[in-house]
Write a protein that holds these residues in place. Structure first.
Motif: not given
Lengths: 403, 617
Positions: A144-148, A185-191, A337-341, A383-387
């Motif tokens: 793979f070239s990209d892992i989400y 990439f880490i993807v999160a749909t934030e709400n 939580s991703v920031g903490a990680m 909801s807002e998507l973050f990548v």
């Protein structure tokens, strides 16, 4: 060292984050041609945000070569009957409609293990399982070239350890034959409004450190000060108390700095959290008012930078005592939580010479309360998507960083 | 009020609070010379006092006891009696190892044999560190500063201590152990599960057998004549490691004193049955010991209460005496109208037949207090209900007063039920007095302290307002206990799933319904249940057992939560045909207070799985 110099020494001082309208900058037909192969990882769950990221990716990049890895969870003998089974099933059907079946592989992992023969006690092992079972060999991600990694429907015990694992694999020297770096990439749909409605219920066992981010407290080691950074979310008083008791039991000199989200989409959110946790923090845990830290709700990198600066400064001030150890509790939203990680990963796992022991300790909830699906669907419109581009092309290859 | 041993920092303060009676379960073994050189398992629920017992045998505590033996005469004499010390020296060096941080080992990619080796290595390292710390504690030196002064003269003929050249100093041994611990900890936390595969491990936990007091010297200091290895919270070990270490220690039969403390909930049903015949190790089940020695348990709690009360406030010494007993209150407060009500209820039952007339005469003749007569009246009510419910027709003969006396004497066990009925019906206080407090504690010292602390605060408050006001009245006691129970109940949803709360609510409703049946078939009242699938030893087969049936997954989880949080207390009971064994799940007594049930043990019912499942909704 000046603030600028300190920041310059951080791995993600320059970062790449997409959200809202600028997702098109990465998710477009120009970038995702057939030459790129995407592995999209998501978790099987009841949250209607589960397939949101994938659906937007498919909409923007209809020709992309996408393989989906769905992480499912074994219904072991001691899992509660899932009251969200219907919502689970609907999400699965939706996923199946998005991709052909030969593009979806399912990996089932255990999340509980019995700790006695009566089957009356159990321990959460989701983090252990995901590290042991997902990507056992480099060959599994090499094509793979990209892992989400879409964390929208994954619990923190899973995505934090799995993120760390993926980063650690990609940080290893890649084979010379490989011409192109793998992007992660880490993807999160934030709400936050939806998060507040999804109430965690009950506690499984004691709070525990997550695999890859564990601190060991030997009763025979020299005691270092322990800095605890609980990142607060709605109605987390019980988890706060349980984690405090757990850390106190390690017989360490505990310093507590609660982390609140500000700025935030709801500008009163941090005030409300402050008020809601006031008794727990200031009366029961006797936290100093001046110890409260504020980090932006919607930028995990700024969360990461804020945490890393705090930790580095505290560690320096404890130099005479041999430095400090840090425990972060991500009781808040997924972006925080991703920031903490990221903070824990850099300081604890990535750095070699200036390493600081930064663990992630969290509670595991039994289950989630009943939900009004129609209300959730309504809220989902906001909801807002973050990548979050965590590794790969935009970042220089770094062997070692020095603080 | 301080409730857990771990939170008491100073040894002298700990000794002030600790009652020698808590060690009674060891007394008999000590007297028979069976305490040392053996393997013992110490079992109890959380808060019953395991860790406190282990703490007494640690060197800092024993030395504090030796120095202050005049202030702690009872404990000192007890410890002398079991040869833990004598007048001028301590005879046992307690090596205390809390079991923590082994959890992730179980889920590594190692084979079972490899996991065993890594576990052995970790255990050896930590036991070594614990031993070195104990030696320095005994010498009054700071750990790890004084390690270089310790000499280890052990001859490693079996080459156990790879990478370490023996004899050596304590510092060398310390570094050897720390290296092992750090390397394994890092490997177990690695993102690459394969990292642990490179670790060699050890063949066995050899520290138990290798090290003797003669293996060590520290300047001119003579070490105690024996080591006592104490592992606390053994239930925290993963199942595989727990089974392994127990089997290893049991089969090796080392002539070393080893105590393993673990929670009851960690035990298998076979272990819980308590059949010790033919075993080479001893079991000390703290709750079981107290349940068989209730007088001593009461004495222990009384002792604890007095000690803590006197330390808290100068004027309060005999805490017990500040708690008004139920009958003291009721004898003053029960009115004729309450008695009349009971009589009326009795008449409703008996007016159709003159054969019951002698019972009234018997009552009228009784020269007891109004309250006693009220309870007696209710007792008669129960007996007559039972008589009337019998299907066999009885002839309408009157009972003589001798027969009545006999029947009442045979039914003395129903008296507590009668008292409960009277209290419930007429809203009189029931949960009162020190004996009640002892029962509520569920043989758990921590639970006793929770409730007694609340009562003590009210006694203190009363004293502050009016120094002459001694007694905490029965209604006030009940009010306080119910408040504590209410707080515990309110806190429950934060700890457990809603299904658990629903289950407990339905269980207590059922218990109430069964307890309030006029014939009281399950005296003193129902406070527990057993699952109808009778379990026998030979049937405990995972394939057949209901626990492995997916239909009952949610029930199994709820029961597991209830046991883990001490909401239900499982007890193995042998009853019925062919010595059938039942696991009875009793409500914790604080739940009985909250839901107005009896607090006495004994009454339970069988329930089918399908009925129990319904209680989850």
């Amino acid at each position: 060292m000046s603030e600028q110099a300190l920041s310059d020494s951080f791995r993600w001082k320059d970062y790449v984050l997409f959200n809202g309208g600028n997702i098109d900058e990465i998710w477009n037909k120009t970038y995702y041609t057939q030459s790129r192969r995407i592995l999209y990882i998501l978790g099987s769950g009841f949250d209607i945000r589960m397939t949101n990221g994938l659906s937007i990716l498919l909409r923007n990049c209809p020709d992309a070569d996408i393989t989906c890895l769905l992480i499912d969870f074994e219904k072991s003998g001691l899992s509660h009957h899932n009251i969200h089974e219907k919502a689970n099933e609907q999400n699965r059907l939706l996923l199946n409609s998005m991709l052909p079946s030969n593009r979806i592989s399912i990996k089932t992992i255990r999340i509980y293990a019995d700790t006695n023969e009566n089957h009356t006690e159990r321990q959460y092992i989701g983090d252990e399982s995901v590290v042991a079972e997902i990507f056992k060999a480099w060959e599994e991600i090499e094509p793979f070239s990209d892992i989400y990694l879409d964390v929208s429907s994954l619990s923190r015990g899973i995505y934090i350890s799995l993120s760390g694992k993926i980063l650690s694999i990609l940080d290893q020297p890649q084979p010379a034959s490989r011409l192109r770096r793998i992007n992660f990439f880490i993807v999160a749909t934030e709400n936050a409004a939806m998060d507040a409605l999804i109430k965690e219920e009950g506690l499984v066992g004691r709070p525990q450190f997550l695999r890859g981010f564990s601190l060991t407290f030997s009763p025979f080691e020299t005691v270092k000060p322990l800095l605890w950074l609980p990142m607060l979310g709605e109605d987390k008083q019980t988890y706060l108390q349980a984690t405090y008791e757990e850390l106190k039991g390690k017989k360490q000199k505990l310093e507590i700095c609660p982390v609140l989200p500000f700025p935030s989409r709801d500008p009163r959110r941090s005030d409300n959290l402050f008020a809601g946790h006031h008794h727990a923090l200031f009366d029961e845990l006797t936290v100093d008012f001046n110890n409260v830290i504020y980090v932006p709700e919607q930028n995990p990198y700024e969360v990461y930078l804020g945490l890393v600066r705090t930790i580095v400064r505290f560690n320096r001030s404890m130099k005479l005592l041999g430095g400090c150890r840090v425990a972060i509790s991500p009781f808040s939203s997924k972006l925080l939580s991703v920031g903490a990680m990221l903070a824990s990963y850099e300081l604890y796992k990535f750095r070699k010479s200036d390493k600081i022991d930064v663990g992630v300790i969290t509670t595991v909830s039994e289950s989630y309360g009943k939900l009004d699906q129609s209300l959730l669907i309504d809220l989902h419109k906001d909801s807002e998507l973050f990548v979050i581009w965590a590794a790969g092309d935009p970042y220089p290859i770094v062997d070692n960083l020095t603080l | 009020m301080i409730r857990t041993s771990e939170k008491i920092d100073s040894e002298s303060f700990f000794l002030k609070l600790f009652s020698h009676l808590a060690l009674e379960s060891l007394a008999e073994k000590g007297k028979n010379g069976e305490l040392w050189g053996h393997l013992y398992f110490i079992h109890s629920s959380p808060g019953a006092g395991k860790t406190s017992i282990l703490r007494v045998f640690q060197p800092t505590t024993l030395l504090a006891l030796l120095r202050g033996h005049n202030q702690h005469k009872d404990l000192f004499n007890f410890m002398k009696g079991i040869d833990a010390l004598n007048d001028d020296k301590i005879n046992v060096l307690g090596v205390f190892l809390p079991i923590r941080e082994y959890g992730s080992l179980a889920y590594s990619p190692l084979s079972s044999h490899q996991r065993q080796r890594i576990f052995n290595a970790l255990l050896n390292a930590r036991l070594t560190l614990a031993l070195l710390k104990s030696i320095l504690d005994f010498a009054g030196m700071t750990f790890p500063d004084g390690l270089a002064q310790i000499k280890c003269t052990y001859q490693d003929v079996n080459n156990h201590f790879k990478g370490l050249s023996l004899p050596c100093t304590g510092l060398d041994l310390y570094q050897w152990a720390v290296n092992i611990e750090n390397q394994i900890a890092q490997a177990m936390d690695s993102f690459n599960p394969e990292d642990i595969l490179g670790k060699e491990g050890h063949d066995e936990p050899f520290v138990f057998s290798c090290f003797h007091p003669t293996s060590f010297s520290l300047d001119q200091l003579a070490l105690p004549k024996r080591f006592l290895f104490m592992m606390d919270d053994v239930h925290s070990l993963p199942l595989e490691q727990r089974k392994y270490i127990k089997q290893y220690l049991n089969t090796r039969r080392l002539p070393v004193s080893i105590w393993l403390a673990e929670r009851l909930s960690a035990l298998s049903p076979e272990e819980n049955l308590g059949n010790q015949e033919g075993r080479d190790y001893g079991i000390i089940n703290i709750e079981r010991y107290w349940s068989r020695n209730p007088r001593q348990y009461r004495k222990l709690l009384s002792n604890i209460a007095e000690t803590r009360a006197s330390m808290s406030a100068d004027d309060i010494e005999a805490f017990e005496s500040y708690l008004q007993e139920q009958n003291q209150y009721l004898e003053g407060e029960t009115t004729e109208s309450v008695y009349e009500n009971e009589l009326k209820s009795l008449r409703t039952l008996t007016d159709h037949s003159v054969k019951y007339f002698p019972w009234y005469q018997y009552l009228e003749k009784k020269k007891e207090s109004i309250y006693e007569k009220t309870v007696l009246c209710r007792l008669i009510n129960i007996l007559l209900h039972r008589e009337q419910s019998r299907t066999q027709l009885s002839l309408d003969f009157e009972s003589s007063s001798v027969e009545i006396s006999q029947k009442l004497s045979n039914a003395s066990s129903l008296k507590s039920s009668a008292a409960f009925f009277v209290a419930r019906q007429h809203k009189l206080p029931y949960y009162t007095g020190f004996d009640n407090l002892v029962t509520i504690s569920n043989y758990n010292i921590q639970q006793f302290l929770i409730f007694s602390a609340a009562l003590f605060e009210h006694v203190l408050a009363q004293q502050l307002i009016n120094r002459n006001e001694g007694l905490l009245t029965a209604p006030n006691q009940e009010r306080v206990l119910k408040q504590v129970a209410q707080e515990l109940w309110n806190n429950l949803p934060r700890l457990v799933n809603q299904k658990v709360v629903n289950f407990l609510r339905e269980l207590t409703k059922y218990a109430e319904k069964e307890s309030l049946r006029p014939t009281v078939p399950y005296a003193p009242g129902v406070t527990g249940f057993a699952i109808t699938q009778n379990y026998r030893h030979e049937l405990f087969d995972e394939k057949a057992h209901w626990l492995s049936n997916p239909v009952y997954v949610s029930l199994a989880t709820v029961l597991s939560d209830c046991v883990a949080y001490n909401l239900l207390i499982p007890e193995e009971i042998t009853q019925g045909t062919k010595g059938t064994r039942h696991t009875v799940y009793y409500l914790n007594r604080w739940l009985c207070i909250h839901f107005n049930l009896v607090v006495g043990f004994g009454g339970w019912r069988h329930r089918k799985l399908d009925d129990l499942i319904k209680w989850l909704k």
